[in-house]
Design a protein around this motif. Structure first.
Motif, PDB file in Angstrom:
ATOM      1  N   TRP A  55       0.816  -1.211   0.000  1.00  0.00           N
ATOM      2  CA  TRP A  55       0.000   0.000   0.000  1.00  0.00           C
ATOM      3  C   TRP A  55       0.851   1.263   0.000  1.00  0.00           C
ATOM      4  O   TRP A  55       0.378   2.323  -0.396  1.00  0.00           O
ATOM      5  CB  TRP A  55      -0.975   0.005   1.165  1.00  0.00           C
ATOM      6  CG  TRP A  55      -0.339   0.093   2.511  1.00  0.00           C
ATOM      7  CD1 TRP A  55       0.417  -0.858   3.108  1.00  0.00           C
ATOM      8  CD2 TRP A  55      -0.401   1.167   3.419  1.00  0.00           C
ATOM      9  NE1 TRP A  55       0.817  -0.436   4.334  1.00  0.00           N
ATOM     10  CE2 TRP A  55       0.333   0.802   4.552  1.00  0.00           C
ATOM     11  CE3 TRP A  55      -1.020   2.418   3.389  1.00  0.00           C
ATOM     12  CZ2 TRP A  55       0.469   1.645   5.647  1.00  0.00           C
ATOM     13  CZ3 TRP A  55      -0.877   3.246   4.481  1.00  0.00           C
ATOM     14  CH2 TRP A  55      -0.133   2.862   5.593  1.00  0.00           C
ATOM     15  N   THR A  56       2.115   1.163   0.422  1.00  0.00           N
ATOM     16  CA  THR A  56       2.967   2.347   0.335  1.00  0.00           C
ATOM     17  C   THR A  56       3.194   2.730  -1.125  1.00  0.00           C
ATOM     18  O   THR A  56       3.397   3.896  -1.442  1.00  0.00           O
ATOM     19  CB  THR A  56       4.312   2.101   1.020  1.00  0.00           C
ATOM     20  OG1 THR A  56       4.726   0.779   0.715  1.00  0.00           O
ATOM     21  CG2 THR A  56       4.208   2.265   2.495  1.00  0.00           C
ATOM     22  N   ALA A  57       3.139   1.728  -2.021  1.00  0.00           N
ATOM     23  CA  ALA A  57       3.263   2.042  -3.439  1.00  0.00           C
ATOM     24  C   ALA A  57       2.059   2.835  -3.918  1.00  0.00           C
ATOM     25  O   ALA A  57       2.189   3.744  -4.735  1.00  0.00           O
ATOM     26  CB  ALA A  57       3.415   0.756  -4.246  1.00  0.00           C
ATOM     27  N   SER A  58       0.881   2.490  -3.375  1.00  0.00           N
ATOM     28  CA  SER A  58      -0.303   3.302  -3.694  1.00  0.00           C
ATOM     29  C   SER A  58      -0.106   4.715  -3.169  1.00  0.00           C
ATOM     30  O   SER A  58      -0.478   5.687  -3.816  1.00  0.00           O
ATOM     31  CB  SER A  58      -1.555   2.714  -3.056  1.00  0.00           C
ATOM     32  OG  SER A  58      -1.769   1.414  -3.486  1.00  0.00           O
ATOM     33  N   GLY A  59       0.496   4.791  -1.975  1.00  0.00           N
ATOM     34  CA  GLY A  59       0.758   6.108  -1.395  1.00  0.00           C
ATOM     35  C   GLY A  59       1.631   6.947  -2.306  1.00  0.00           C
ATOM     36  O   GLY A  59       1.432   8.148  -2.437  1.00  0.00           O
ATOM     37  N   GLU A  60       2.587   6.297  -2.952  1.00  0.00           N
ATOM     38  CA  GLU A  60       3.495   7.048  -3.813  1.00  0.00           C
ATOM     39  C   GLU A  60       2.752   7.666  -4.993  1.00  0.00           C
ATOM     40  O   GLU A  60       2.973   8.829  -5.333  1.00  0.00           O
ATOM     41  CB  GLU A  60       4.617   6.128  -4.308  1.00  0.00           C
ATOM     42  CG  GLU A  60       5.846   6.904  -4.675  1.00  0.00           C
ATOM     43  CD  GLU A  60       6.918   6.001  -5.258  1.00  0.00           C
ATOM     44  OE1 GLU A  60       8.059   6.104  -4.839  1.00  0.00           O
ATOM     45  OE2 GLU A  60       6.612   5.202  -6.157  1.00  0.00           O
ATOM     46  N   VAL A  61       1.856   6.879  -5.602  1.00  0.00           N
ATOM     47  CA  VAL A  61       1.153   7.440  -6.763  1.00  0.00           C
ATOM     48  C   VAL A  61       0.210   8.553  -6.324  1.00  0.00           C
ATOM     49  O   VAL A  61       0.041   9.556  -7.032  1.00  0.00           O
ATOM     50  CB  VAL A  61       0.422   6.357  -7.571  1.00  0.00           C
ATOM     51  CG1 VAL A  61      -0.801   5.838  -6.899  1.00  0.00           C
ATOM     52  CG2 VAL A  61       0.020   6.912  -8.922  1.00  0.00           C
ATOM     53  N   ILE A  62      -0.344   8.424  -5.113  1.00  0.00           N
ATOM     54  CA  ILE A  62      -1.186   9.508  -4.607  1.00  0.00           C
ATOM     55  C   ILE A  62      -0.350  10.775  -4.472  1.00  0.00           C
ATOM     56  O   ILE A  62      -0.750  11.861  -4.883  1.00  0.00           O
ATOM     57  CB  ILE A  62      -1.792   9.134  -3.244  1.00  0.00           C
ATOM     58  CG1 ILE A  62      -2.700   7.923  -3.384  1.00  0.00           C
ATOM     59  CG2 ILE A  62      -2.565  10.295  -2.668  1.00  0.00           C
ATOM     60  CD1 ILE A  62      -3.157   7.359  -2.072  1.00  0.00           C
ATOM     61  N   LEU A  63       0.831  10.600  -3.906  1.00  0.00           N
ATOM     62  CA  LEU A  63       1.705  11.757  -3.709  1.00  0.00           C
ATOM     63  C   LEU A  63       2.048  12.409  -5.036  1.00  0.00           C
ATOM     64  O   LEU A  63       2.019  13.631  -5.178  1.00  0.00           O
ATOM     65  CB  LEU A  63       2.979  11.322  -2.986  1.00  0.00           C
ATOM     66  CG  LEU A  63       4.025  12.413  -2.828  1.00  0.00           C
ATOM     67  CD1 LEU A  63       3.463  13.571  -2.031  1.00  0.00           C
ATOM     68  CD2 LEU A  63       5.254  11.892  -2.145  1.00  0.00           C
ATOM     69  N   MET A  64       2.381  11.582  -6.032  1.00  0.00           N
ATOM     70  CA  MET A  64       2.725  12.134  -7.341  1.00  0.00           C
ATOM     71  C   MET A  64       1.574  12.973  -7.882  1.00  0.00           C
ATOM     72  O   MET A  64       1.758  14.081  -8.362  1.00  0.00           O
ATOM     73  CB  MET A  64       3.000  11.008  -8.324  1.00  0.00           C
ATOM     74  CG  MET A  64       4.291  10.277  -8.089  1.00  0.00           C
ATOM     75  SD  MET A  64       4.290   8.810  -9.106  1.00  0.00           S
ATOM     76  CE  MET A  64       5.866   8.127  -8.689  1.00  0.00           C
ATOM     77  N   THR A  65       0.367  12.399  -7.784  1.00  0.00           N
ATOM     78  CA  THR A  65      -0.796  13.091  -8.326  1.00  0.00           C
ATOM     79  C   THR A  65      -1.026  14.407  -7.598  1.00  0.00           C
ATOM     80  O   THR A  65      -1.254  15.448  -8.220  1.00  0.00           O
ATOM     81  CB  THR A  65      -2.043  12.203  -8.197  1.00  0.00           C
ATOM     82  OG1 THR A  65      -1.686  10.877  -8.555  1.00  0.00           O
ATOM     83  CG2 THR A  65      -3.148  12.674  -9.085  1.00  0.00           C
ATOM     84  N   ILE A  66      -0.925  14.351  -6.273  1.00  0.00           N
ATOM     85  CA  ILE A  66      -1.198  15.561  -5.502  1.00  0.00           C
ATOM     86  C   ILE A  66      -0.118  16.606  -5.693  1.00  0.00           C
ATOM     87  O   ILE A  66      -0.392  17.784  -5.873  1.00  0.00           O
ATOM     88  CB  ILE A  66      -1.323  15.214  -4.014  1.00  0.00           C
ATOM     89  CG1 ILE A  66      -2.601  14.434  -3.796  1.00  0.00           C
ATOM     90  CG2 ILE A  66      -1.339  16.465  -3.182  1.00  0.00           C
ATOM     91  CD1 ILE A  66      -2.845  14.097  -2.382  1.00  0.00           C
TER      92      ILE A  66
END
Lengths: 395, 338
Positions: free
Chosen positions: A270-281
């Motif tokens: 799920w930290t990988a999901s966190g990374e894509v969220i961060l990129m988007t934001i």
């Protein structure tokens, strides 16, 4: 007069999809050239830029348009990678079937996950997607080891059947590499293939943003109840958006495997999901280019920061006296090398706290401030010729 | 029968940890309206309080080893033993339980600092940005710990006297096959005590009454002239303390490393959702329930029928509960309903 005319035309031009696409394609395809001064003009990182670009564009379709915060997209990335590698193992080393299969497979997963998770919204949705992703991750590590090869990760082997390839040729010596009808898909050609794919999917997302479907998604974000009162059943729209963004993630996973035929379960954490969220934001949620910008910023600094070691730091601070040098090195080493995650976390906090609209919004704000500052200055020097009148306020 | 009882016991200590973390999480949810993804990190900080305290007690000095005569040998002897002899050694032995005394003020301080320094600016933001901000915060805390203590798990032993196992079956007259580590039993009792204390605090004190009123209707309490913000600071610190002491006592069960918090966080969130957002009894009940379910799913007999079920049981239960009872097992109406 002429300036005004040009301005209007430029604005019209920039609204034209074809023009946007041409400019965008040129910018993306010339990346190896204009990335040179930044020291990021080698295929490995360029591939990452565009592949994670696909991921972030897709994530933005869900999060940016509908506001549904999914913590499960890494699962699709992982599913896409595994499917692609299995296609390399069983069917052929050509990447076309691998990519198509990985998109289909992640689409199926997205339908399953979305059908259940979209029954709830808000934080419940986030936790449901998180639960699904963690299930996939845990299963990939335990029971599904025959499919995923557990901790080692799924790799190619010489003894793989590769049915379609065997129809045309005998198995060669050593491990075969991934190809696109004979073109190697690693290195620069891998970058160009991924870049073309990204340009295509960017076009699709542009179309979605401008379509009535996209408008409906935006309406869901701003007020879902109102949409319901207007007689729209919102769930099919949400599910479509979810599946599309899941397929984008699967495509990104397939491309990752195509450029480097390896798939590991850590891609699904799920930290990988966190990374894509961060990129988007970081780039700007709900904007077209924002997520791409975010990807480039994060992947670029990840690459630079995580490569720095103590020696580099010492040479960087060598102009200071020794005690200061040592102090600075010990402070900075918190953030570089292994400590890159710390920088990422801090960045996360800072962006969410101060720049919720992302870098793109920040740039717009500074641009606006600058222009108002400049025009104010001009007004001052130009005397009282352009005094504000009450009439204009009615506009 | 024995096996079932043993699994039940096995689930209880893990369930205790889930319940304690979920309790703090729910307190922060219900009162402050904050979705705190950094709560797992607070649990981890608690465990590292125990580690720090242990290290602090065992600061040593090299002393000449008298038992070896034919060459000069040195051994590390903690100062405490040098000063106070056997008493010192006993203190070192009881480092983990004693470090609760150290952890409470530390966690109180950390909770207070986090709330006043960071979290309070996020009350009015959307849940998505709260989640993301605290997610970043969790990463930062975790990385700081890794920077200080390294990436390897640090074994923190329980006191000598309870390091063995209890033959519970014999005490209860159920046969000799039910053997269970003392410390896990202690952890379970400890979690029950802390949970009872928190509930008593909320139930029987004026402060608790205000907090409960705040959970139900925050605006109204504010209108009645109560400075609810300040109480909420205390509630957040309290939730940090609960997570912290849960971590301290958990250190002997699993040697703490820097991502202990993250491992627990995801599970605890699921626990909270299953129990019902904003419901304290729900959080506790769901914590124990899921802990026990998890340990039953880990039985070989179950695994033979459904392979891999032990890995996903909690998430599976969460999915089913959320679909069947959207508000969770004991969800409070009006809390976190979009």
């Amino acid at each position: 007069m002429l300036r005004g005319f040009l301005k209007i035309n430029m604005k019209k031009l920039l609204k034209n999809n074809l023009v946007i696409m041409i400019i965008f394609s040129v910018v993306v395809l010339t990346m190896p050239i204009w990335m040179q001064p930044f020291g990021a003009a080698y295929p490995d990182i360029l591939q990452k830029f565009v592949i994670f670009g696909v991921f972030a564009i897709g994530y933005n379709i869900l999060f940016g348009l509908t506001g549904y915060l999914s913590f499960g997209h890494a699962a699709f990335l992982g599913v896409g990678s595994y499917t692609a590698v299995w296609s390399f193992k069983l069917l052929t080393m050509n990447i076309i079937p691998a990519i198509i299969l990985s998109v289909i497979m992640s689409g199926i997963f997205a339908v399953l996950m979305g059908y259940v998770a979209l029954r709830r919204s808000g934080i419940y949705f986030s936790i449901l997607t998180l639960a699904f992703a963690q299930m996939c991750y845990n299963l990939a590590y335990s029971v599904l080891t025959p499919i995923t090869n557990g901790e080692t990760g799924l790799q190619l082997a010489k003894s793989d059947p590769r049915v379609i390839d065997r129809l045309f040729s005998e198995a060669g010596e050593g491990l075969p590499s991934t190809t696109l009808f004979g073109i190697e898909t690693s290195g620069y050609s891998g970058f160009y293939i991924s870049a073309v794919v990204m340009i295509i999917v960017f076009y699709i997302s542009l179309k979605i943003f401008n379509s009535s479907f996209g408008l409906k998604l935006k309406a869901i974000k701003s007020n879902q109840n109102r949409m319901r009162y207007l007689g729209f059943n919102t769930r099919p729209y949400l599910l479509t958006a979810f599946v599309i963004s899941g397929m984008y993630a699967g495509l990104a996973g397939g491309l990752l495997a195509a450029t480097d035929p390896l798939a590991g379960a850590e891609r699904m954490q799920w930290t990988a999901s966190g990374e894509v969220i961060l990129m988007t934001i970081l780039g700007g949620v709900g904007t077209l280019f924002g997520p791409l910008l975010g990807v480039i910023i994060i992947k670029y600094f990840e690459n630079i920061f995580s490569a720095i070691n103590q020696l580099d730091l010492h040479s960087f601070y060598s102009i200071f006296p020794t005690w200061l040098e040592n102090a600075m090195v010990s402070i900075s080493s918190l953030f570089v090398g292994e400590g890159w995650h710390m920088t990422l976390g801090l960045l996360f906090m800072l962006v969410v706290a101060f720049l919720p609209g992302g870098v793109l919004e920040g740039m717009q704000l500074t641009y606006k401030k600058l222009t108002t500052y400049v025009s104010k200055k001009r007004n001052k020097t130009g005397g009282e010729s352009k005094k504000e009148t009450g009439v204009n306020h009615g506009k | 029968m024995d096996a079932i009882l043993l699994q039940l016991l096995n689930g209880l200590d893990k369930g205790g940890a889930y319940a304690l973390i979920a309790l703090g999480l729910t307190l922060a949810f219900g009162t402050l309206g904050i979705v705190n993804f950094a709560h797992g990190a607070l649990f981890m900080l608690g465990a590292f309080c125990a580690v720090t305290f242990n290290k602090f007690l065992t600061i040593s000095k090299s002393v000449k080893d008298e038992s070896i005569t034919f060459f000069d040998a040195y051994k590390e002897v903690p100062y405490l033993e040098i000063w106070w002899g056997d008493t010192g050694a006993a203190i070192i032995d009881y480092a983990v339980p004693l470090s609760i005394l150290f952890a409470i003020p530390v966690m109180l301080l950390i909770g207070w600092a986090l709330e006043r320094g960071l979290i309070q600016y996020f009350y009015k933001r959307t849940h998505a940005s709260q989640i993301l901000f605290t997610f970043g915060l969790a990463i930062v805390i975790q990385e700081i710990i890794r920077h200080i203590f390294g990436a390897n798990p640090i074994p923190t032993p329980a006191p000598e006297i309870v390091s063995g196992s209890a033959n519970i079956g014999l005490y209860l007259g159920l046969g000799e096959n039910i053997i269970y580590p003392w410390w896990r039993l202690i952890y379970f009792s400890f979690s029950i005590i802390v949970i009872t204390a928190v509930f008593a605090f909320l139930k029987f004190t004026t402060f608790g009454m205000v907090v409960r009123a705040g959970i139900q209707n925050r605006e109204m309490v504010g209108m009645l002239g109560i400075n609810i913000e300040r109480r909420f600071t205390i509630v957040f610190s309290l939730s940090a303390v609960v997570a912290g002491v849960a971590g301290v006592m958990y250190a002997p069960i699993v040697p703490p490393d820097f991502h202990l918090g993250m491992d627990f966080l995801v599970l605890t969130f699921v626990v909270v959702v299953v129990g019902g957002m904003g419901s304290l009894p729900g959080a506790v009940a769901a914590g124990f329930l899921l802990g026990v379910l998890q340990s039953f799913a880990a039985m070989n007999e179950v695994k033979e029928i459904l392979p891999g079920i032990d890995q996903i049981i909690i998430y599976l239960v969460a999915v089913v509960v959320l679909l069947v009872r959207p508000r969770g097992l004991m969800g409070v109406k009006g809390v976190f309903e979009d």
